[in-house]
Design a protein around this motif. Structure first.
Motif, PDB file in Angstrom:
ATOM      1  N   ARG A   1       0.829  -1.216   0.000  1.00  0.00           N
ATOM      2  CA  ARG A   1       0.000   0.000   0.000  1.00  0.00           C
ATOM      3  C   ARG A   1       0.859   1.260   0.000  1.00  0.00           C
ATOM      4  N   GLU A   2       1.967   1.248   0.735  1.00  0.00           N
ATOM      5  CA  GLU A   2       2.829   2.431   0.823  1.00  0.00           C
ATOM      6  C   GLU A   2       3.492   2.754  -0.516  1.00  0.00           C
ATOM      7  N   TYR A   3       3.552   1.760  -1.426  1.00  0.00           N
ATOM      8  CA  TYR A   3       4.142   2.000  -2.734  1.00  0.00           C
ATOM      9  C   TYR A   3       3.101   2.361  -3.790  1.00  0.00           C
ATOM     10  N   GLY A   4       1.811   2.349  -3.389  1.00  0.00           N
ATOM     11  CA  GLY A   4       0.766   2.763  -4.312  1.00  0.00           C
ATOM     12  C   GLY A   4      -0.305   1.737  -4.609  1.00  0.00           C
TER      13      GLY A   4
ATOM     14  N   TYR B   1       3.264  -3.803  -7.511  1.00  0.00           N
ATOM     15  CA  TYR B   1       4.011  -2.856  -6.678  1.00  0.00           C
ATOM     16  C   TYR B   1       5.029  -3.557  -5.773  1.00  0.00           C
ATOM     17  N   SER B   2       5.133  -4.877  -5.880  1.00  0.00           N
ATOM     18  CA  SER B   2       6.098  -5.610  -5.055  1.00  0.00           C
ATOM     19  C   SER B   2       7.521  -5.230  -5.449  1.00  0.00           C
ATOM     20  N   GLN B   3       8.384  -5.116  -4.443  1.00  0.00           N
ATOM     21  CA  GLN B   3       9.793  -4.827  -4.678  1.00  0.00           C
ATOM     22  C   GLN B   3      10.514  -6.142  -4.968  1.00  0.00           C
ATOM     23  N   ILE B   4      11.068  -6.266  -6.158  1.00  0.00           N
ATOM     24  CA  ILE B   4      11.765  -7.500  -6.541  1.00  0.00           C
ATOM     25  C   ILE B   4      13.173  -7.147  -7.028  1.00  0.00           C
ATOM     26  N   PRO B   5      14.118  -8.094  -6.926  1.00  0.00           N
ATOM     27  CA  PRO B   5      15.487  -7.812  -7.365  1.00  0.00           C
ATOM     28  C   PRO B   5      15.609  -7.879  -8.886  1.00  0.00           C
ATOM     29  N   CYS B   6      16.527  -7.116  -9.413  1.00  0.00           N
ATOM     30  CA  CYS B   6      16.828  -7.176 -10.845  1.00  0.00           C
ATOM     31  C   CYS B   6      17.345  -8.566 -11.168  1.00  0.00           C
ATOM     32  N   SER B   7      16.943  -9.112 -12.311  1.00  0.00           N
ATOM     33  CA  SER B   7      17.320 -10.472 -12.688  1.00  0.00           C
ATOM     34  C   SER B   7      18.713 -10.565 -13.307  1.00  0.00           C
ATOM     35  N   ASN B   8      19.365  -9.425 -13.542  1.00  0.00           N
ATOM     36  CA  ASN B   8      20.715  -9.441 -14.123  1.00  0.00           C
ATOM     37  C   ASN B   8      21.752  -9.770 -13.052  1.00  0.00           C
ATOM     38  N   ALA B   9      22.629 -10.731 -13.341  1.00  0.00           N
ATOM     39  CA  ALA B   9      23.670 -11.122 -12.394  1.00  0.00           C
ATOM     40  C   ALA B   9      24.554  -9.923 -12.065  1.00  0.00           C
ATOM     41  N   GLY B  10      24.768  -9.700 -10.774  1.00  0.00           N
ATOM     42  CA  GLY B  10      25.624  -8.605 -10.331  1.00  0.00           C
ATOM     43  C   GLY B  10      24.878  -7.342  -9.974  1.00  0.00           C
ATOM     44  N   CYS B  11      23.639  -7.197 -10.417  1.00  0.00           N
ATOM     45  CA  CYS B  11      22.859  -5.994 -10.123  1.00  0.00           C
ATOM     46  C   CYS B  11      22.147  -6.179  -8.790  1.00  0.00           C
ATOM     47  N   THR B  12      22.272  -5.199  -7.892  1.00  0.00           N
ATOM     48  CA  THR B  12      21.671  -5.283  -6.549  1.00  0.00           C
ATOM     49  C   THR B  12      20.430  -4.410  -6.409  1.00  0.00           C
ATOM     50  N   VAL B  13      19.946  -3.866  -7.503  1.00  0.00           N
ATOM     51  CA  VAL B  13      18.795  -2.951  -7.450  1.00  0.00           C
ATOM     52  C   VAL B  13      17.515  -3.716  -7.125  1.00  0.00           C
ATOM     53  N   GLN B  14      16.713  -3.171  -6.208  1.00  0.00           N
ATOM     54  CA  GLN B  14      15.363  -3.660  -5.924  1.00  0.00           C
ATOM     55  C   GLN B  14      14.388  -2.699  -6.591  1.00  0.00           C
ATOM     56  N   ILE B  15      13.452  -3.232  -7.365  1.00  0.00           N
ATOM     57  CA  ILE B  15      12.574  -2.361  -8.138  1.00  0.00           C
ATOM     58  C   ILE B  15      11.165  -2.947  -8.173  1.00  0.00           C
ATOM     59  N   GLU B  16      10.163  -2.093  -8.338  1.00  0.00           N
ATOM     60  CA  GLU B  16       8.786  -2.569  -8.419  1.00  0.00           C
ATOM     61  C   GLU B  16       8.622  -3.452  -9.656  1.00  0.00           C
ATOM     62  N   ARG B  17       7.809  -4.498  -9.497  1.00  0.00           N
ATOM     63  CA  ARG B  17       7.613  -5.428 -10.599  1.00  0.00           C
ATOM     64  C   ARG B  17       7.138  -4.712 -11.866  1.00  0.00           C
ATOM     65  N   ARG B  18       6.268  -3.730 -11.726  1.00  0.00           N
ATOM     66  CA  ARG B  18       5.718  -3.037 -12.893  1.00  0.00           C
ATOM     67  C   ARG B  18       6.777  -2.230 -13.637  1.00  0.00           C
ATOM     68  N   ASN B  19       7.893  -1.902 -12.966  1.00  0.00           N
ATOM     69  CA  ASN B  19       8.946  -1.107 -13.605  1.00  0.00           C
ATOM     70  C   ASN B  19      10.158  -1.952 -14.011  1.00  0.00           C
ATOM     71  N   LEU B  20      10.045  -3.275 -13.849  1.00  0.00           N
ATOM     72  CA  LEU B  20      11.205  -4.130 -14.093  1.00  0.00           C
ATOM     73  C   LEU B  20      11.668  -4.076 -15.550  1.00  0.00           C
ATOM     74  N   ASP B  21      10.723  -4.132 -16.493  1.00  0.00           N
ATOM     75  CA  ASP B  21      11.111  -4.140 -17.917  1.00  0.00           C
ATOM     76  C   ASP B  21      11.865  -2.874 -18.288  1.00  0.00           C
TER      77      ASP B  21
ATOM     78  N   HIS C   1      13.639  -1.007 -16.275  1.00  0.00           N
ATOM     79  CA  HIS C   1      14.968  -1.043 -15.663  1.00  0.00           C
ATOM     80  C   HIS C   1      15.909  -1.963 -16.446  1.00  0.00           C
ATOM     81  N   LEU C   2      15.387  -3.147 -16.864  1.00  0.00           N
ATOM     82  CA  LEU C   2      16.236  -4.096 -17.588  1.00  0.00           C
ATOM     83  C   LEU C   2      16.774  -3.504 -18.886  1.00  0.00           C
ATOM     84  N   ALA C   3      16.008  -2.587 -19.485  1.00  0.00           N
ATOM     85  CA  ALA C   3      16.428  -1.993 -20.753  1.00  0.00           C
ATOM     86  C   ALA C   3      17.638  -1.073 -20.586  1.00  0.00           C
ATOM     87  N   VAL C   4      17.828  -0.534 -19.357  1.00  0.00           N
ATOM     88  CA  VAL C   4      18.932   0.405 -19.139  1.00  0.00           C
ATOM     89  C   VAL C   4      19.934  -0.094 -18.103  1.00  0.00           C
ATOM     90  N   CYS C   5      19.695  -1.262 -17.529  1.00  0.00           N
ATOM     91  CA  CYS C   5      20.567  -1.773 -16.466  1.00  0.00           C
ATOM     92  C   CYS C   5      21.994  -1.935 -16.980  1.00  0.00           C
TER      93      CYS C   5
END
Length: 244
Positions: free
Chosen positions: A85-88, A107-127, A129-133
């Motif tokens: 709820r706090e994330y929207g 809105y769940s916070q999930i880790p980036c699927s790229n090896a070595g990346c430690t970013v936690q990001i909302e599921r809806r914004n994952l794609d 992020h992956l494009a610019v990771c």
């Protein structure tokens, strides 16, 4: 620990609260005295105590039982807000289905699927992020076929990578040839031992047959000699008969 009571919409019956953490029951168990607890709460309590935290009656883990069906049904029907709820996220659903929703919540916070990346990001914004990771991988644009990370673009050298790959393939090929060679030698050695063993068995059988043949010839000669002796005796008897 139970579900935070502040997440729930409307009134929550006192009987649906954990007697230890005072939050709404999560994975509930009930003691013989009918007090209810979250499984994690009561197990943690019984590590250091041997009685009910409410009325101090003696209880043991083996005496704990699932919640009564009617209480379980009341618990499952409670309505609560998504933990994101706090994330929207504005979803409100029953306790029975909240886990399923939260596993798929955009809105769940999930880790980036790229090896070595430690970013936690909302599921809806994952794609996005992956494009610019900076840890995203892609095939070398120069055509060597090597997969590189964006952060390694400046260090990538097609010739060096291909030479390394060639050396690895050569080493792997040498290892495989050696393994095949050892395997063939082992098989040939095994077959050679088998043939020697079979030859020895056949030789013994031949010797045994020769021995049997020799005994048979000896018996035949004995029979022929006995027959000659018998014939001579008959002839002698015939002569004596004539003389008489």
């Amino acid at each position: 620990m139970g579900y935070d009571i502040e997440r729930f919409v409307g009134y929550v019956n006192e009987g649906l609260l954990c007697s230890i953490c005072r939050d709404v029951l999560e994975d509930p168990l009930q003691a013989p005295c009918e007090h209810a607890f979250c499984t994690a709460c009561i197990h943690g309590w019984l590590v250091h105590h041997s009685n009910c935290p409410e009325d101090r009656q003696m209880i043991d883990v083996s005496l704990l039982r699932p919640l009564y069906r009617y209480m379980k049904n009341d618990l499952n029907r409670l309505q609560l807000h998504c933990k994101n709820r706090e994330y929207g996220c504005e979803m409100i659903c029953s306790l029975e289905s909240i886990d399923r929703h939260e596993r798929e919540c955009e809105y769940s916070q999930i880790p980036c699927s790229n090896a070595g990346c430690t970013v936690q990001i909302e599921r809806r914004n994952l794609d996005g992020h992956l494009a610019v990771c900076e840890y995203r991988s892609r095939e070398c644009p120069n055509g060597c076929g090597y997969t590189i990370l964006s952060a390694e673009d400046t260090q990538h050298n097609c010739v060096a990578e291909l030479r390394t790959e060639l050396e690895l393939l050569r080493s792997e090929m040498i290892c495989r040839v050696e393994e095949a060679k050892h395997e063939m030698e082992s098989r040939l050695d095994s077959q050679r031992r088998h043939m020697v063993q079979k030859e020895s068995i056949l030789q013994n059988e031949i010797e045994e047959l020769k021995s049997q043949m020799s005994r048979m010839m000896s018996d035949v000669r004995s029979l022929m000699a006995a027959e000659r002796q018998h014939r001579q005796e008959l002839e002698q008897a015939e002569l004596e008969k004539r003389e008489l």
